[in-house]
Design a protein around this motif. Structure first.
Motif, short mmCIF file in Angstrom:
data_model
loop_
_atom_site.label_atom_id
_atom_site.label_comp_id
_atom_site.label_asym_id
_atom_site.label_seq_id
_atom_site.Cartn_x
_atom_site.Cartn_y
_atom_site.Cartn_z
N VAL A 84 0.84 -1.20 0.00
CA VAL A 84 0.00 0.00 0.00
C VAL A 84 0.88 1.25 0.00
O VAL A 84 0.60 2.22 -0.70
CB VAL A 84 -0.97 -0.01 1.20
N ALA A 85 1.96 1.22 0.76
CA ALA A 85 2.89 2.35 0.79
C ALA A 85 3.51 2.57 -0.60
O ALA A 85 3.65 3.71 -1.06
CB ALA A 85 3.98 2.13 1.83
N ALA A 86 3.87 1.49 -1.30
CA ALA A 86 4.42 1.59 -2.65
C ALA A 86 3.38 2.17 -3.60
O ALA A 86 3.70 3.01 -4.45
CB ALA A 86 4.90 0.23 -3.14
N TYR A 87 2.12 1.74 -3.46
CA TYR A 87 1.02 2.28 -4.28
C TYR A 87 0.88 3.78 -4.06
O TYR A 87 0.76 4.56 -5.01
CB TYR A 87 -0.27 1.54 -3.93
N ILE A 88 0.91 4.20 -2.81
CA ILE A 88 0.77 5.63 -2.49
C ILE A 88 1.94 6.42 -3.07
O ILE A 88 1.75 7.46 -3.70
CB ILE A 88 0.66 5.84 -0.97
N LEU A 89 3.15 5.92 -2.89
CA LEU A 89 4.34 6.61 -3.39
C LEU A 89 4.30 6.77 -4.91
O LEU A 89 4.52 7.87 -5.44
CB LEU A 89 5.61 5.85 -2.97
N PHE A 106 4.57 5.42 -16.31
CA PHE A 106 5.27 4.34 -15.62
C PHE A 106 4.82 4.25 -14.16
O PHE A 106 4.51 3.17 -13.65
CB PHE A 106 6.78 4.56 -15.72
N ALA A 107 4.76 5.41 -13.49
CA ALA A 107 4.33 5.44 -12.08
C ALA A 107 2.87 5.03 -11.94
O ALA A 107 2.51 4.30 -11.01
CB ALA A 107 4.56 6.84 -11.51
N PHE A 108 2.03 5.46 -12.87
CA PHE A 108 0.60 5.13 -12.82
C PHE A 108 0.39 3.61 -12.92
O PHE A 108 -0.28 3.01 -12.09
CB PHE A 108 -0.13 5.85 -13.96
N PHE A 109 1.01 3.00 -13.94
CA PHE A 109 0.82 1.55 -14.10
C PHE A 109 1.53 0.77 -13.00
O PHE A 109 1.07 -0.30 -12.59
CB PHE A 109 1.26 1.10 -15.50
N GLY A 110 2.63 1.30 -12.51
CA GLY A 110 3.30 0.68 -11.36
C GLY A 110 2.41 0.69 -10.13
O GLY A 110 2.30 -0.30 -9.41
N TRP A 114 0.85 -2.52 -8.01
CA TRP A 114 0.90 -2.75 -6.56
C TRP A 114 -0.48 -3.00 -5.98
O TRP A 114 -0.64 -3.79 -5.06
CB TRP A 114 1.59 -1.59 -5.85
N VAL A 115 -1.50 -2.34 -6.52
CA VAL A 115 -2.87 -2.57 -6.04
C VAL A 115 -3.26 -4.02 -6.29
O VAL A 115 -3.83 -4.70 -5.42
CB VAL A 115 -3.88 -1.61 -6.72
N ILE A 116 -2.94 -4.52 -7.47
CA ILE A 116 -3.26 -5.91 -7.81
C ILE A 116 -2.50 -6.86 -6.89
O ILE A 116 -3.07 -7.83 -6.37
CB ILE A 116 -2.94 -6.19 -9.30
#
Length: 131
Positions: A84-89, A106-110, A114-116
């Motif tokens: 979740v922290a990676a998703y937020i970042l 890149f950040a959006f799809f990354g 992480w959500v998946i």
């Protein structure tokens, strides 16, 4: 005590609703951000995601107490919080104004990746990286 345990399905489904709403807000806000839409300046789009994410966090904490499993004690939950922290970042990076389009995408799809990943951990309750 039985009453507390009977709340679990309601809290779980409410949490899942907030997850879906949060991710949907992220996708819509990202699309508006990429189009430089004036809607991004509306109060609703600035406040609503934070309200949804607050309730998402609260229902997540309620679930921890209901199932008696806690971050930094149970590896799967620690890994979920890290995801979740990676998703937020990555979400914050995707919404920055001073980044180039390729980096934002890149950040959006990354972030969505992480959500998946966090969803997989939540369903199977088993850590992959820490397990």
């Amino acid at each position: 005590m039985e009453f507390i345990y009977s709340l679990y399905p309601y809290v779980k489904h409410t949490h899942m609703l907030f997850v879906a709403t949060s991710v949907l807000f992220f996708i819509v806000r990202f699309a508006l951000h990429m189009r430089n839409s004036p809607l991004m300046q509306k109060k609703f789009f600035k406040v609503a995601p934070h309200v949804v994410d607050t309730f998402l966090l609260l229902t997540g904490l309620m679930l921890c107490f209901l199932i008696k499993q806690y971050p930094f004690v149970d590896p799967w939950l620690t890994e979920k919080i890290t995801g979740v922290a990676a998703y937020i970042l990555l979400g914050v990076m995707a919404m920055r104004k001073n980044q180039n389009t390729f980096f934002k995408m890149f950040a959006f799809f990354g972030a969505l990746g992480w959500v998946i990943y966090v969803g997989k951990i939540a369903v199977f309750k088993s850590a992959v990286l820490l397990g």
